[in-house]
Design an enzyme around this catalytic site. Structure first.
Site, short mmCIF file in Angstrom:
data_model
loop_
_atom_site.label_atom_id
_atom_site.label_comp_id
_atom_site.label_asym_id
_atom_site.label_seq_id
_atom_site.Cartn_x
_atom_site.Cartn_y
_atom_site.Cartn_z
N VAL A 14 0.83 -1.21 0.00
CA VAL A 14 0.00 0.00 0.00
C VAL A 14 0.87 1.26 0.00
O VAL A 14 0.58 2.22 -0.73
CB VAL A 14 -0.98 0.01 1.21
CG1 VAL A 14 -1.90 1.22 1.13
CG2 VAL A 14 -1.79 -1.27 1.26
N ASP A 185 -9.20 -11.01 11.11
CA ASP A 185 -9.14 -9.78 10.31
C ASP A 185 -10.54 -9.15 10.21
O ASP A 185 -10.72 -7.95 10.43
CB ASP A 185 -8.60 -10.13 8.91
CG ASP A 185 -8.66 -8.96 7.96
OD1 ASP A 185 -7.70 -8.18 7.94
OD2 ASP A 185 -9.66 -8.82 7.23
N LYS A 189 -12.24 -5.44 11.78
CA LYS A 189 -12.99 -4.47 10.97
C LYS A 189 -14.40 -4.27 11.54
O LYS A 189 -14.91 -3.15 11.57
CB LYS A 189 -13.06 -4.95 9.53
CG LYS A 189 -11.69 -4.95 8.85
CD LYS A 189 -11.75 -5.71 7.56
CE LYS A 189 -10.41 -5.71 6.84
NZ LYS A 189 -10.36 -6.67 5.74
N GLY A 286 -5.95 -4.57 -2.05
CA GLY A 286 -5.17 -4.24 -3.26
C GLY A 286 -4.44 -2.94 -3.01
O GLY A 286 -4.98 -2.04 -2.35
N1 LIG Z 1 -2.36 -4.93 1.21
C1 LIG Z 1 -3.65 -4.58 1.15
O1 LIG Z 1 -4.33 -4.86 0.17
C2 LIG Z 1 -4.28 -3.86 2.30
C3 LIG Z 1 -5.67 -3.58 2.25
C4 LIG Z 1 -6.28 -2.85 3.28
C5 LIG Z 1 -5.49 -2.46 4.36
N2 LIG Z 1 -4.16 -2.78 4.39
C6 LIG Z 1 -3.39 -2.32 5.56
O2 LIG Z 1 -2.35 -1.45 5.11
C7 LIG Z 1 -1.23 -1.56 5.98
C8 LIG Z 1 0.01 -1.88 5.13
O3 LIG Z 1 -0.20 -3.11 4.46
P1 LIG Z 1 0.78 -3.62 3.29
O4 LIG Z 1 0.06 -4.76 2.64
O5 LIG Z 1 1.23 -2.48 2.47
O6 LIG Z 1 2.01 -4.20 4.15
P2 LIG Z 1 3.43 -4.65 3.62
O7 LIG Z 1 3.44 -4.82 2.15
O8 LIG Z 1 3.86 -5.80 4.49
O9 LIG Z 1 4.38 -3.39 3.95
C9 LIG Z 1 4.71 -3.03 5.26
C10 LIG Z 1 5.74 -1.93 5.24
O10 LIG Z 1 6.00 -1.53 6.59
C11 LIG Z 1 7.39 -1.60 6.83
N3 LIG Z 1 7.65 -2.01 8.21
C12 LIG Z 1 7.34 -3.18 8.81
N4 LIG Z 1 7.76 -3.18 10.08
C13 LIG Z 1 8.37 -1.99 10.28
C14 LIG Z 1 9.01 -1.40 11.39
N5 LIG Z 1 9.13 -2.05 12.55
N6 LIG Z 1 9.51 -0.16 11.24
C15 LIG Z 1 9.41 0.50 10.07
N7 LIG Z 1 8.81 -0.02 8.98
C16 LIG Z 1 8.30 -1.23 9.09
C17 LIG Z 1 7.94 -2.61 5.87
O11 LIG Z 1 9.30 -2.35 5.73
P3 LIG Z 1 10.30 -3.24 4.87
O12 LIG Z 1 10.04 -2.77 3.46
O13 LIG Z 1 11.64 -2.85 5.38
O14 LIG Z 1 9.92 -4.66 5.10
C18 LIG Z 1 7.09 -2.35 4.63
O15 LIG Z 1 7.65 -1.30 3.89
C19 LIG Z 1 -1.59 -2.62 7.02
O16 LIG Z 1 -2.12 -1.99 8.16
C20 LIG Z 1 -2.67 -3.43 6.31
O17 LIG Z 1 -3.56 -4.07 7.22
C21 LIG Z 1 -3.54 -3.46 3.40
#
Ligand SMILES: NC(=O)c1ccc[n+]([C@@H]2O[C@H](COP(=O)([O-])OP(=O)(O)OC[C@H]3O[C@@H](n4cnc5c(N)ncnc54)[C@H](OP(=O)(O)O)[C@@H]3O)[C@@H](O)[C@H]2O)c1
Length: 406
Positions: A14, A185, A189, A286
């Site tokens: 995201v 999850d 929500k 997404g």
């Molecule tokens: N993916 C979806 O479709 C979706 C949909 C709705 C809501 N969300 C929500 O959006 C949020 C992000 O999701 P995502 O899918 O983008 O997650 P993701 O792809 O796993 O990305 C997480 C990011 O956070 C960083 N991170 C993790 N631990 C950290 C720490 N201790 N300190 C600093 N940075 C840290 C990671 O760094 P590194 O790059 O160094 O690993 C990565 O850049 C979550 O709350 C999720 O529930 C996601």
């Protein structure tokens, strides 16, 4: 023109989509708001320093996920008087009241549209558009992964493991799908939606949840004969004495607006006497879809939208809810077995709406749908039925949602 500086915490699915979307929409947002949004710094595990980014930012976008260290970063950002936008349902379903209260104290926005149902604008609709309606009930398909798996099992007749494998192959399920398939999850929500709908604090521990790992393709096929389709449904409703917030598999009759929501989609139905019913649906996850919801909140912060109001009341959580149920039994098909089963329901004051039998002889499948009864009465009836001589395995029950809107 003045720049509006955004500190971006997290640069994964995201976070990176948000940065790309912001770049492509910056000019349009500048025309709309008079300020040009720009990224002031990015924090990941290997890049950036939080304190420096905070210092340089007007608003923090938190897209790390999980409770720690996201909670600390959000708290420090709000304490420093910065707006915060987050997509983090785990954080808000556990510490929402503390963080919203801090945002109110500091007169900044804590935006969270992306935390529930992805791009479906359900947070804003509940908070603003329906602020005048007395909301009685919400039903939601708020987890796209499980909706995809159940849709796939229905469409192809395959089993749970195969459908999960397909979801993983398509990138719809994560390598570790536990939080999705076990309902946690969706529970997070629903806690947030219930808080919005009823103005009462709801913690994730108040939400009873059950996932889809025990669902068989037989459940889906048999229920199809009764005109039912299976979904993982989150429910938040007002009941005598309080509210109930829960997530479990449920069968829906064809007339329910959520019955036709298939694949990795999310949908939320809101019911209130004033509005009858509205349903919103769309992609539940997404990168670019979620990023769009995040950017919507950034624009709201630019426009000076206030944060969520404090709780208006504290409602009790009601445990013993009333529902109709689908019950599946394996029986030795002897005369009188169905009458004995009906009698056990009758003993608890419940009655049967419809029955289907498949096969005959020593291992017949008996499926029935009850009229609504309290969950405690169902448990009592199932315990008594399990003791019957010709019932071969403990009966299994799944809720049936009765409402149809015309
Ligand atoms: N993916 C979806 O479709 C979706 C949909 C709705 C809501 N969300 C929500 O959006 C949020 C992000 O999701 P995502 O899918 O983008 O997650 P993701 O792809 O796993 O990305 C997480 C990011 O956070 C960083 N991170 C993790 N631990 C950290 C720490 N201790 N300190 C600093 N940075 C840290 C990671 O760094 P590194 O790059 O160094 O690993 C990565 O850049 C979550 O709350 C999720 O529930 C996601």
């Amino acid at each position: 023109m003045a720049a509006f500086r955004i500190g971006l915490l997290g640069h994964g699915t995201v976070g990176s989509a948000f940065e790309a979307l912001l770049e492509s929409r910056a000019e349009a947002i500048e025309a709309l708001s008079g300020s040009r949004p720009e990224i002031a710094g990015v924090l990941t595990r290997s890049r950036g320093d939080f304190a420096e980014i905070l210092e340089r930012s007007d608003l923090i976008v938190e897209l790390i996920g999980g409770v720690d260290p996201a909670r600390e970063y959000v708290r420090r950002s709000l304490q420093a008087g910065r707006h915060v936008v987050t997509a983090n349902k785990q954080l808000l379903s556990r510490h929402g009241e503390e963080l919203w209260s801090l945002a109110r104290e500091q007169a900044v926005l804590l935006g969270f549209e992306a935390a529930v149902a992805g791009v479906v604008p359900v947070v804003r609709v509940l908070r603003d558009s329906l602020a005048g309606a007395h909301i009685e009930r919400i039903h939601g398909i708020v987890n796209g992964t499980t909706n995809f798996i159940l849709s796939e099992m229905t469409r192809s007749g395959c089993g749970y493991a195969e459908a999960l494998g397909e979801a993983q192959r398509l990138g719809i399920a994560e390598a570790d799908p536990t939080d999705d398939v076990e309902g946690a999850d969706a529970a997070a929500k629903m806690a947030i939606l219930a808080r919005l709908a009823f103005g009462s604090p709801v913690h994730i521990d108040d939400v009873r949840y059950e996932g889809i790992t025990g669902i068989t393709s037989d459940d889906i096929a048999y229920a199809h004969e009764l005109g039912l389709s299976l979904k993982l449904i989150g429910t938040a409703e007002r009941l005598a004495g309080g509210i109930s917030v829960r997530v479990h598999p449920a069968f829906l009759y064809g007339g329910h607006p959520l019955a036709s929501v298939n694949g990795a989609f999310n949908a939320v139905t809101v019911e209130s006497a004033a509005i009858t019913e509205i349903t919103m649906s769309g992609p539940g996850a997404g990168g670019s879809q979620t990023a769009s919801a995040v950017l919507g909140d950034v624009v709201a912060a630019l426009a000076g939208t206030p944060t969520l109001a404090g709780p208006s009341e504290r409602l009790e959580i009601v445990e013993d809810v009333v529902s109709a149920f689908y019950v599946h039994m394996e029986v030795d098909d002897r005369p009188g077995v169905l009458a004995q089963v009906a009698q056990r329901f009758g003993d608890t004051g419940a009655s049967i709406k419809s029955v289907v039998q498949q096969g005959s002889g020593e291992r017949a499948q008996l499926m029935l749908v009850t009229h609504p009864l309290p969950r405690s009465a169902l448990r009592e009836a199932l315990e008594a039925i399990a003791q019957l001589e010709h019932v071969l395995a403990p009966p299994r029950a799944i809720s049936v949602i009765n409402e149809e809107f015309v």
